[in-house]
Motif scaffolding. Structure first.
Motif, PDB file in Angstrom:
ATOM      1  N   LYS A  54       0.623  -0.913   0.350  1.00  0.00           N
ATOM      2  CA  LYS A  54      -0.131   0.169   0.100  1.00  0.00           C
ATOM      3  C   LYS A  54       0.263   1.189  -0.142  1.00  0.00           C
ATOM      4  O   LYS A  54       0.385   2.375  -0.670  1.00  0.00           O
ATOM      5  CB  LYS A  54      -1.090  -0.143   0.884  1.00  0.00           C
ATOM      6  CG  LYS A  54      -1.781  -1.068   1.777  1.00  0.00           C
ATOM      7  CD  LYS A  54      -2.307  -1.711   2.792  1.00  0.00           C
ATOM      8  CE  LYS A  54      -2.063  -0.364   4.032  1.00  0.00           C
ATOM      9  NZ  LYS A  54      -1.214  -2.141   4.558  1.00  0.00           N
ATOM     10  N   SER A  55       1.612   1.113   0.912  1.00  0.00           N
ATOM     11  CA  SER A  55       2.253   2.637   1.082  1.00  0.00           C
ATOM     12  C   SER A  55       3.428   2.305  -0.475  1.00  0.00           C
ATOM     13  O   SER A  55       3.525   3.505  -0.579  1.00  0.00           O
ATOM     14  CB  SER A  55       4.053   2.237   2.112  1.00  0.00           C
ATOM     15  OG  SER A  55       2.942   2.311   3.099  1.00  0.00           O
ATOM     16  N   THR A  56       3.920   1.466  -0.303  1.00  0.00           N
ATOM     17  CA  THR A  56       5.034   2.038  -1.964  1.00  0.00           C
ATOM     18  C   THR A  56       3.965   2.060  -2.986  1.00  0.00           C
ATOM     19  O   THR A  56       4.222   3.282  -3.737  1.00  0.00           O
ATOM     20  CB  THR A  56       4.946   0.129  -2.327  1.00  0.00           C
ATOM     21  OG1 THR A  56       5.706  -0.140  -1.591  1.00  0.00           O
ATOM     22  CG2 THR A  56       6.081   0.391  -3.724  1.00  0.00           C
ATOM     23  N   PHE A 174      -2.147  10.033   1.524  1.00  0.00           N
ATOM     24  CA  PHE A 174      -2.554   9.848   3.203  1.00  0.00           C
ATOM     25  C   PHE A 174      -2.460   8.468   3.070  1.00  0.00           C
ATOM     26  O   PHE A 174      -2.416   7.781   2.424  1.00  0.00           O
ATOM     27  CB  PHE A 174      -3.508  10.242   3.494  1.00  0.00           C
ATOM     28  CG  PHE A 174      -4.587  11.536   3.999  1.00  0.00           C
ATOM     29  CD1 PHE A 174      -4.549  12.502   5.066  1.00  0.00           C
ATOM     30  CD2 PHE A 174      -5.249  11.745   2.492  1.00  0.00           C
ATOM     31  CE1 PHE A 174      -3.975  13.825   4.562  1.00  0.00           C
ATOM     32  CE2 PHE A 174      -5.553  13.098   1.929  1.00  0.00           C
ATOM     33  CZ  PHE A 174      -5.395  14.125   3.883  1.00  0.00           C
ATOM     34  N   ASP A 175      -0.786   8.439   3.941  1.00  0.00           N
ATOM     35  CA  ASP A 175      -0.322   7.558   4.317  1.00  0.00           C
ATOM     36  C   ASP A 175      -0.740   6.951   6.341  1.00  0.00           C
ATOM     37  O   ASP A 175       0.677   7.090   6.690  1.00  0.00           O
ATOM     38  CB  ASP A 175       1.228   6.822   3.886  1.00  0.00           C
ATOM     39  CG  ASP A 175       1.494   5.297   4.075  1.00  0.00           C
ATOM     40  OD1 ASP A 175       0.841   4.708   4.574  1.00  0.00           O
ATOM     41  OD2 ASP A 175       2.683   5.199   3.822  1.00  0.00           O
ATOM     42  N   GLU A 176      -1.199   6.282   6.079  1.00  0.00           N
ATOM     43  CA  GLU A 176      -2.033   5.312   7.855  1.00  0.00           C
ATOM     44  C   GLU A 176      -1.651   7.065   8.165  1.00  0.00           C
ATOM     45  O   GLU A 176      -0.822   6.942   9.512  1.00  0.00           O
ATOM     46  CB  GLU A 176      -1.193   4.761   8.243  1.00  0.00           C
ATOM     47  CG  GLU A 176      -1.771   3.676   6.973  1.00  0.00           C
ATOM     48  CD  GLU A 176      -1.523   2.081   7.642  1.00  0.00           C
ATOM     49  OE1 GLU A 176      -1.384   2.202   9.296  1.00  0.00           O
ATOM     50  OE2 GLU A 176      -0.817   0.752   6.964  1.00  0.00           O
ATOM     51  N   PRO A 177      -2.305   8.325   7.984  1.00  0.00           N
ATOM     52  CA  PRO A 177      -2.291   9.726   8.782  1.00  0.00           C
ATOM     53  C   PRO A 177      -3.025   8.581  10.415  1.00  0.00           C
ATOM     54  O   PRO A 177      -2.293   9.903  11.090  1.00  0.00           O
ATOM     55  CB  PRO A 177      -3.285  10.630   8.151  1.00  0.00           C
ATOM     56  CG  PRO A 177      -4.259   9.175   7.212  1.00  0.00           C
ATOM     57  CD  PRO A 177      -3.301   8.493   6.564  1.00  0.00           C
TER      58      PRO A 177
HETATM   59 MG    MG Z   1       2.637   0.991   4.559  1.00  0.00          MG
END
Ligand code: MG
Ligand code: ADP
Length: 254
Positions: A54-56, A174-177
């Motif tokens: 997901k982050s990638t 937004f990455d797991e804000p």
């Molecule tokens: Mg991640």
């Protein structure tokens, strides 16, 4: 700058297009055949197990990570090794991280004006006026002279959102804000994100806040092992998950 033609196969009004995107970390195949078209103003929530990519995926959209195969086109500009393209896209794409990433030695106001003054070459007075407007919007203007370490996690995350908005992006990632926040601070950050969504911002949010997904998302994507294995409207996604991995995942977090 040359504007690469967009593929006729994808939605004509797509602001983000990923076609056949593959990425490896060394030998590890982290993104597999990602096809994704995001419409202007669309709100997308991405969920999935830890390590699913997901982050990638979202970091590839502003080239914090480089993909090795396929195409990524953001607002008509293709991401290539051409740094002018990368810079143009980064100006257009704001990002908010799990751990805020504010500059600890700068005040809140200085955190917000740094990019506008040095990157966008705005006069300082104009940058400060804009910064105060966004701090009011995230309801934290009274903290403008403080340092990040003097604020709560929820306040720091709202500052991080305001800082991204000061660059006038078309797209927010937004990455797991909220995952590093104490539970009582999650809502104040989700409320800011919801009001941003109501204002028409194109948003991609990696989050496991399924209440937010239900309320705000136009589309929920589920990732597993580097692929988008399921995507649907929140209603359909939560009530009729089609994929066995999605069902397992939802049973663990809901
Ligand atoms: Mg991640
Ligand atoms: P998620 O955000 O879904 O948890 P990530 O995109 O962070 O997943 O990571 C996907 C996989 O890639 C994980 O197995 C992770 O360990 C690996 N990975 C992430 N970043 C790097 C990196 N910079 N170098 C090598 N492997 C990485």
């Amino acid at each position: 700058m040359s504007v690469p033609e967009t593929s006729a196969a994808q939605a004509a009004d797509a602001i983000i297009e990923m076609q056949g995107v593959n990425k490896w970390y060394g030998k590890y195949h982290v993104l597999r055949d990602i096809d994704l078209a995001v419409r202007r103003g669309e709100r997308i929530v991405i969920c999935g197990p830890s390590g699913s990519g997901k982050s990638t995926l979202i970091r590839c959209i502003n080239r914090l990570e480089a993909h090795q195969q396929g195409r990524i086109v953001v607002d008509g500009v293709e991401l290539t090794d051409d740094l002018r393209h990368v810079e143009a896209i980064r100006r257009n794409v704001g990002m908010v991280f799990q751990h805020f990433n504010l500059f600890p030695h700068l005040t809140v106001l200085e955190n917000l004006t740094l990019g506008p003054v040095w990157v966008l070459k705005q006069p300082r007075a104009q940058a400060e006026a804009t910064a105060m407007r966004f701090l009011e919007r995230v309801r934290i203007s009274e903290q403008a002279g403080k340092y990040p370490g003097q604020l709560s996690g929820g306040q720091q995350q709202r500052v991080a959102i305001a800082r991204a908005l000061c660059m006038a992006p078309q797209i927010m990632l937004f990455d797991e804000p909220t995952s590093a926040l104490d539970p009582e601070m999650v809502k104040e950050v989700l409320d800011v994100m919801t009001s941003l969504a109501d204002g028409g911002m194109t948003m991609l949010c990696v989050t496991h806040e399924m209440g937010f997904a239900r309320q705000v998302a136009d589309r929920v994507l589920f990732m597993d092992e580097g692929r988008i294995v399921e995507q649907n409207t929140p209603e359909a996604f939560f009530s009729h998950p089609r994929n066995e991995r999605t069902r397992q995942f939802l049973s663990q977090i809901l």
